[in-house]
Every structure is written in structure tokens, then in C-alpha cells.
Design a protein around this motif. Structure first.
Motif, PDB file in Angstrom:
ATOM      1  N   THR A   7       0.845  -1.203   0.000  1.00  0.00           N
ATOM      2  CA  THR A   7       0.000   0.000   0.000  1.00  0.00           C
ATOM      3  C   THR A   7       0.874   1.244   0.000  1.00  0.00           C
ATOM      4  OG1 THR A   7      -1.754  -1.156   1.184  1.00  0.00           O
ATOM      5  CG2 THR A   7      -1.794   1.255   1.269  1.00  0.00           C
ATOM      6  N   ALA A   8       1.869   1.262   0.890  1.00  0.00           N
ATOM      7  CA  ALA A   8       2.776   2.416   0.950  1.00  0.00           C
ATOM      8  C   ALA A   8       3.529   2.572  -0.367  1.00  0.00           C
ATOM      9  CB  ALA A   8       3.752   2.256   2.120  1.00  0.00           C
ATOM     10  N   LEU A   9       3.969   1.450  -0.938  1.00  0.00           N
ATOM     11  CA  LEU A   9       4.704   1.516  -2.210  1.00  0.00           C
ATOM     12  C   LEU A   9       3.820   2.108  -3.303  1.00  0.00           C
ATOM     13  CD1 LEU A   9       7.288   0.879  -3.804  1.00  0.00           C
ATOM     14  CD2 LEU A   9       6.328  -1.377  -4.286  1.00  0.00           C
ATOM     15  N   ASP A  10       2.573   1.680  -3.348  1.00  0.00           N
ATOM     16  CA  ASP A  10       1.637   2.144  -4.375  1.00  0.00           C
ATOM     17  C   ASP A  10       1.361   3.644  -4.220  1.00  0.00           C
ATOM     18  OD1 ASP A  10      -0.197   2.034  -6.446  1.00  0.00           O
ATOM     19  OD2 ASP A  10      -1.851   1.493  -5.127  1.00  0.00           O
ATOM     20  N   VAL A  11       1.046   4.063  -3.005  1.00  0.00           N
ATOM     21  CA  VAL A  11       0.763   5.488  -2.760  1.00  0.00           C
ATOM     22  C   VAL A  11       2.012   6.332  -3.065  1.00  0.00           C
ATOM     23  CG1 VAL A  11       0.319   7.185  -0.935  1.00  0.00           C
ATOM     24  CG2 VAL A  11      -1.066   5.091  -1.072  1.00  0.00           C
ATOM     25  N   ASN A  12       3.164   5.885  -2.579  1.00  0.00           N
ATOM     26  CA  ASN A  12       4.373   6.700  -2.756  1.00  0.00           C
ATOM     27  C   ASN A  12       4.842   6.727  -4.201  1.00  0.00           C
ATOM     28  OD1 ASN A  12       4.574   7.685  -0.168  1.00  0.00           O
ATOM     29  ND2 ASN A  12       5.622   5.845   0.575  1.00  0.00           N
ATOM     30  N   ALA A  13       4.663   5.620  -4.918  1.00  0.00           N
ATOM     31  CA  ALA A  13       5.011   5.638  -6.345  1.00  0.00           C
ATOM     32  C   ALA A  13       4.171   6.692  -7.065  1.00  0.00           C
ATOM     33  CB  ALA A  13       4.803   4.262  -6.964  1.00  0.00           C
ATOM     34  N   ASP A  14       2.901   6.798  -6.696  1.00  0.00           N
ATOM     35  CA  ASP A  14       2.042   7.830  -7.293  1.00  0.00           C
ATOM     36  C   ASP A  14       2.485   9.227  -6.863  1.00  0.00           C
ATOM     37  OD1 ASP A  14       0.596   5.788  -8.405  1.00  0.00           O
ATOM     38  OD2 ASP A  14      -1.203   6.084  -7.191  1.00  0.00           O
ATOM     39  N   ALA A  15       2.840   9.380  -5.599  1.00  0.00           N
ATOM     40  CA  ALA A  15       3.301  10.688  -5.109  1.00  0.00           C
ATOM     41  C   ALA A  15       4.586  11.111  -5.821  1.00  0.00           C
ATOM     42  CB  ALA A  15       3.532  10.632  -3.599  1.00  0.00           C
ATOM     43  N   ILE A  16       5.455  10.154  -6.066  1.00  0.00           N
ATOM     44  CA  ILE A  16       6.730  10.428  -6.743  1.00  0.00           C
ATOM     45  C   ILE A  16       6.467  10.843  -8.196  1.00  0.00           C
ATOM     46  CG2 ILE A  16       8.815   9.278  -7.620  1.00  0.00           C
ATOM     47  CD1 ILE A  16       8.686   7.614  -4.891  1.00  0.00           C
ATOM     48  N   ALA A  17       5.587  10.100  -8.869  1.00  0.00           N
ATOM     49  CA  ALA A  17       5.248  10.449 -10.249  1.00  0.00           C
ATOM     50  C   ALA A  17       4.566  11.816 -10.302  1.00  0.00           C
ATOM     51  CB  ALA A  17       4.329   9.376 -10.842  1.00  0.00           C
ATOM     52  N   ASP A  18       3.653  12.070  -9.373  1.00  0.00           N
ATOM     53  CA  ASP A  18       2.910  13.333  -9.341  1.00  0.00           C
ATOM     54  C   ASP A  18       3.860  14.515  -9.133  1.00  0.00           C
ATOM     55  OD1 ASP A  18      -0.041  14.567  -8.761  1.00  0.00           O
ATOM     56  OD2 ASP A  18       1.435  15.473  -7.415  1.00  0.00           O
ATOM     57  N   SER A  19       4.742  14.415  -8.139  1.00  0.00           N
ATOM     58  CA  SER A  19       5.626  15.555  -7.854  1.00  0.00           C
ATOM     59  C   SER A  19       6.622  15.759  -8.983  1.00  0.00           C
ATOM     60  CB  SER A  19       6.344  15.360  -6.511  1.00  0.00           C
ATOM     61  OG  SER A  19       7.080  14.166  -6.494  1.00  0.00           O
ATOM     62  N   THR A  20       7.142  14.665  -9.534  1.00  0.00           N
ATOM     63  CA  THR A  20       8.099  14.785 -10.643  1.00  0.00           C
ATOM     64  C   THR A  20       7.421  15.433 -11.851  1.00  0.00           C
ATOM     65  OG1 THR A  20       9.257  12.804  -9.880  1.00  0.00           O
ATOM     66  CG2 THR A  20       9.671  13.501 -12.155  1.00  0.00           C
ATOM     67  N   ALA A  21       6.216  14.988 -12.182  1.00  0.00           N
ATOM     68  CA  ALA A  21       5.516  15.518 -13.354  1.00  0.00           C
ATOM     69  C   ALA A  21       5.174  16.997 -13.177  1.00  0.00           C
ATOM     70  CB  ALA A  21       4.252  14.702 -13.617  1.00  0.00           C
ATOM     71  N   ARG A  22       4.745  17.372 -11.973  1.00  0.00           N
ATOM     72  CA  ARG A  22       4.411  18.793 -11.744  1.00  0.00           C
ATOM     73  C   ARG A  22       5.641  19.677 -11.944  1.00  0.00           C
ATOM     74  NH1 ARG A  22      -0.717  19.421  -9.744  1.00  0.00           N
ATOM     75  NH2 ARG A  22      -1.608  17.445  -9.056  1.00  0.00           N
ATOM     76  N   TYR A  23       6.768  19.256 -11.363  1.00  0.00           N
ATOM     77  CA  TYR A  23       7.981  20.075 -11.528  1.00  0.00           C
ATOM     78  C   TYR A  23       8.544  19.998 -12.945  1.00  0.00           C
ATOM     79  CZ  TYR A  23       7.970  21.031  -6.558  1.00  0.00           C
ATOM     80  OH  TYR A  23       7.620  21.462  -5.308  1.00  0.00           O
ATOM     81  N   ALA A  24       8.240  18.924 -13.645  1.00  0.00           N
ATOM     82  CA  ALA A  24       8.684  18.827 -15.035  1.00  0.00           C
ATOM     83  C   ALA A  24       8.044  19.917 -15.891  1.00  0.00           C
ATOM     84  CB  ALA A  24       8.353  17.451 -15.598  1.00  0.00           C
ATOM     85  N   PHE A  25       6.899  20.445 -15.416  1.00  0.00           N
ATOM     86  CA  PHE A  25       6.207  21.484 -16.181  1.00  0.00           C
ATOM     87  C   PHE A  25       6.187  22.847 -15.527  1.00  0.00           C
ATOM     88  CE2 PHE A  25       4.709  17.738 -18.311  1.00  0.00           C
ATOM     89  CZ  PHE A  25       4.771  18.150 -19.620  1.00  0.00           C
ATOM     90  N   ASN A  26       6.398  22.908 -14.217  1.00  0.00           N
ATOM     91  CA  ASN A  26       6.184  24.192 -13.549  1.00  0.00           C
ATOM     92  C   ASN A  26       7.111  24.333 -12.344  1.00  0.00           C
ATOM     93  OD1 ASN A  26       5.251  26.466 -12.280  1.00  0.00           O
ATOM     94  ND2 ASN A  26       3.092  25.883 -12.345  1.00  0.00           N
ATOM     95  N   LEU A  27       8.044  25.271 -12.449  1.00  0.00           N
ATOM     96  CA  LEU A  27       8.989  25.513 -11.349  1.00  0.00           C
ATOM     97  C   LEU A  27       8.793  26.896 -10.741  1.00  0.00           C
ATOM     98  CD1 LEU A  27      12.175  23.911 -12.951  1.00  0.00           C
ATOM     99  CD2 LEU A  27      11.108  23.185 -10.807  1.00  0.00           C
ATOM    100  N   THR A  28       7.632  27.509 -11.010  1.00  0.00           N
ATOM    101  CA  THR A  28       7.465  28.892 -10.548  1.00  0.00           C
ATOM    102  C   THR A  28       7.494  29.008  -9.027  1.00  0.00           C
ATOM    103  OG1 THR A  28       5.081  28.610 -10.778  1.00  0.00           O
ATOM    104  CG2 THR A  28       6.221  29.740 -12.577  1.00  0.00           C
ATOM    105  N   ALA A  29       7.164  27.929  -8.314  1.00  0.00           N
ATOM    106  CA  ALA A  29       7.168  27.999  -6.847  1.00  0.00           C
ATOM    107  C   ALA A  29       8.585  27.933  -6.269  1.00  0.00           C
ATOM    108  CB  ALA A  29       6.324  26.855  -6.260  1.00  0.00           C
ATOM    109  N   ILE A  30       9.545  27.547  -7.104  1.00  0.00           N
ATOM    110  CA  ILE A  30      10.910  27.319  -6.599  1.00  0.00           C
ATOM    111  C   ILE A  30      11.796  28.527  -6.914  1.00  0.00           C
ATOM    112  CG2 ILE A  30      12.906  25.755  -6.702  1.00  0.00           C
ATOM    113  CD1 ILE A  30      10.337  24.440  -5.607  1.00  0.00           C
ATOM    114  N   PRO A  31      12.397  29.132  -5.901  1.00  0.00           N
ATOM    115  CA  PRO A  31      13.222  30.328  -6.143  1.00  0.00           C
ATOM    116  C   PRO A  31      14.469  30.033  -6.989  1.00  0.00           C
ATOM    117  CG  PRO A  31      13.407  29.620  -3.837  1.00  0.00           C
ATOM    118  CD  PRO A  31      12.330  28.775  -4.468  1.00  0.00           C
TER     119      PRO A  31
END
Ligand code: PHE
Ligand code: ZN
Ligand code: ZN
Ligand code: ZN
Length: 279
Positions: A255-279
Motif C-alpha cells: 500500500t505504501a509503495l503504491d501510494v508513494n510511487a504515485d506521489a513520486i510520479a505526481d511531484s516529478t511531473a508537476r515540476y517537469a512542467f512548472n517551477l514557478t514555486a521554486i526560487p
């Protein structure tokens, strides 16, 4: 300490002690002020290991999103939770990104020799020119993301946990917040975990690169409050097989692996397109 300097000085004549000195340095970083004594151990030998690093062909090379997991394990066992879990999750993210037309370049690092003192990530960051370093906008670390008695721990970029360990470089709080948003969207809780220097984000935050990531716990003991948030068993280690022969394919919590794999994909994909939040 005096003992530390003296011992290393004596041992420098012996080639195998190259690794020993790194291991001691890591131990001291994790426990400042302690005295560490080492004895010569016949299992300490000089070897060669390699980081495996791949990046998307697409995406702006001046804005690099870096995602890493250590590929090695300790000698005692196969290291499936530590760190087959993080490795598998970032590999799957890399495969899914594939040739997708990302805006920013995404670079995946499978670190060597983490367990003997963050050698691979340390060498990588050390070897960057100032220009190369500046192009890395952030670093996401995934080490142990499927602990059997898991807690969803996010590296504490905003220092809200106030345990005395430093917050990450500016931007790290935003990374923690973005990961937290993912868990919130699934109705899941998270807790903070300090940047205590025990994984490959260490060289990145030392170089001033914003960092974050997920950790589900190692030899530490789950608290009653965490058991209320995540289930599992209070008073028992997050991973009772940490650094042992029983860290096999039977060890990870799926369960943890499944949730975290999704969290990892989600965060990577968001930053792959948008870094405006990062100084
Ligand atoms: N890096 C440690 C190991 O590989 C485990 C760890 C991961 C500890 C993340 C703290 C935070 O053994
Ligand atoms: Zn380990
Ligand atoms: Zn690890
Ligand atoms: Zn926090």
C-alpha cells in the motif's frame, strides 16, 4: 575529535581505509560531537561503483529537475525496502515520462555507495561546475518508501517540526507543501522528518539546492500518534528488517509503495512542467 583525526592519519597508509574515512565522516555528520572509534575490519575493501544517471532528451537544460534514489544495499541483506523501493518507483516514473514533451529537463539518479557514506551523490555534487549546479532547480530524494510499519514522512523543508535540525535551502518548504498536497488529495496524513544528513539529499542541501522527498521510516519506533494517523503498530520499528537479511521481497508494504510511487510520479511531473514555486 582528536581520536578521529589521529585514527585517520594512521590509517591513510592503508588503501582500504579510504572507505572507512567516508563512513566515519557520515557517522559524525549524523551525530555531531560524538566520538567514533573504528577498528580495521576485513570486510572493508577498496572497490569501484558507479552512479547511473539518465535524463529526458526533452526539456530545458537550464532548468533541471533531479530525482534520486540509492541503488546499493548493505551487505547483510538484499535491501528491497532500502532501497529497491525508491529505485523501482523512480525507474517507473522515468519509464512513464519517456518521450513526453516536458518543459524542464528531468534527470534521474541511481546513486552508488550510499550505504558507506553517500559516496555516489557526494561525488556527483562535488563534480558539478557552478553553472551546472545552478541549473539544478531542485532535488527529490526517495530512500525507503515502502516500510512495513510505515509512516508518510516528508523531509521538513519548512522546519515546522522544530527539532533543532535545519530546514532545507529556500524552496524546500514549497517542495514539502507540494508533496503534502498530494497526500491531502488522497485523504492521507503526513508527518515531517528532519534533514538529518542520512540520505543522498545531504550533498544537495549542503550545496544550497532546494530538496525534498518521502521516507517511510527505518529503525525508529512508530509512535502512538503515528499509529493513529497511518495504522500499523505503535512501539514497533517502522522497518524491523532494516539493514538485515529479512529485507527481502516479502518486506515492503505494498500500500505504501503504491501510494508513494504515485506521489513520486505526481511531484516529478508537476515540476517537469512548472517551477514557478521554486526560487
Ligand atoms: N539512508 C538510510 C539508509 O539507507 C536510511 C534513511 C533514509 C535514514 C532516510 C533517514 C532518512 O540506511
Ligand atoms: Zn540503508
Ligand atoms: Zn537507504
Ligand atoms: Zn514541515
Amino acid at each position: 575529535t582528536d581520536a578521529f583525526a589521529l585514527d585517520i592519519g594512521e590509517w591513510r597508509a592503508g588503501i582500504p581505509m579510504v572507505f572507512a574515512s567516508f563512513a566515519v565522516g557520515n557517522e559524525l555528520a549524523a551525530n555531531p560531537g560524538t566520538t567514533v572509534r573504528l577498528k580495521v575490519d576485513s570486510t572493508l575493501t577498496l572497490g569501484t561503483d558507479y552512479n547511473v544517471i539518465g535524463e529526458t532528451r526533452k526539456g530545458d537544460p537550464n532548468n533541471v529537475v533531479m530525482v534520486g534514489a540509492h541503488l546499493d544495499s548493505v551487505e547483510a541483506g538484499p535491501g528491497i525496502n532500502d532501497n529497491g523501493s525508491g529505485t523501482a518507483a523512480i525507474l517507473e516514473t522515468a519509464l512513464q515520462i519517456g518521450n513526453f514533451p516536458v518543459k524542464n529537463k528531468v534527470r534521474f539518479a541511481f546513486w552508488a555507495a550510499e550505504e558507506i557514506g553517500l559516496l555516489g551523490s557526494d561525488q556527483y555534487v562535488e563534480g558539478l561546475t557552478a553553472a551546472e549546479r545552478d541549473r539544478i532547480r531542485l532535488y527529490l530524494n526517495f530512500d525507503m518508501v515502502a516500510s512495513p510499519n510505515y509512516a508518510y514522512k516528508l523531509y521538513d523543508g519548512d522546519d515546522s517540526d522544530a527539532t533543532g535540525a535545519p530546514a532545507g535551502p529556500p524552496g524546500s518548504a514549497q517542495i514539502e507543501n507540494q508533496l503534502e498536497d498530494f497526500f491531502t488529495s488522497r485523504g492521507l496524513a503526513t508527518v515531517g522528518t528532519d534533514f538529518d544528513g542520512r540520505s543522498d539529499y545531504g550533498p544537495f542541501i549542503a550545496a544550497g539546492i532546494p530538496a525534498g522527498g518521502i521516507f517511510t521510516g527505518a529503525e525508529g519506533i512508530k509512535t502512538p500518534a503515528e499509529a493513529a494517523l497511518f495504522g500499523g503498530t505503535a512501539g514497533v520499528a517502522y522497518d524491523a528488517c532494516y539493514h538485515q537479511a529479512c529485507d527481502t521481497i516479502a518486506n515492503p508494504n505494498l500500500t505504501a509503495l503504491d501510494v508513494n510511487a504515485d506521489a513520486i510520479a505526481d511531484s516529478t511531473a508537476r515540476y517537469a512542467f512548472n517551477l514557478t514555486a521554486i526560487p
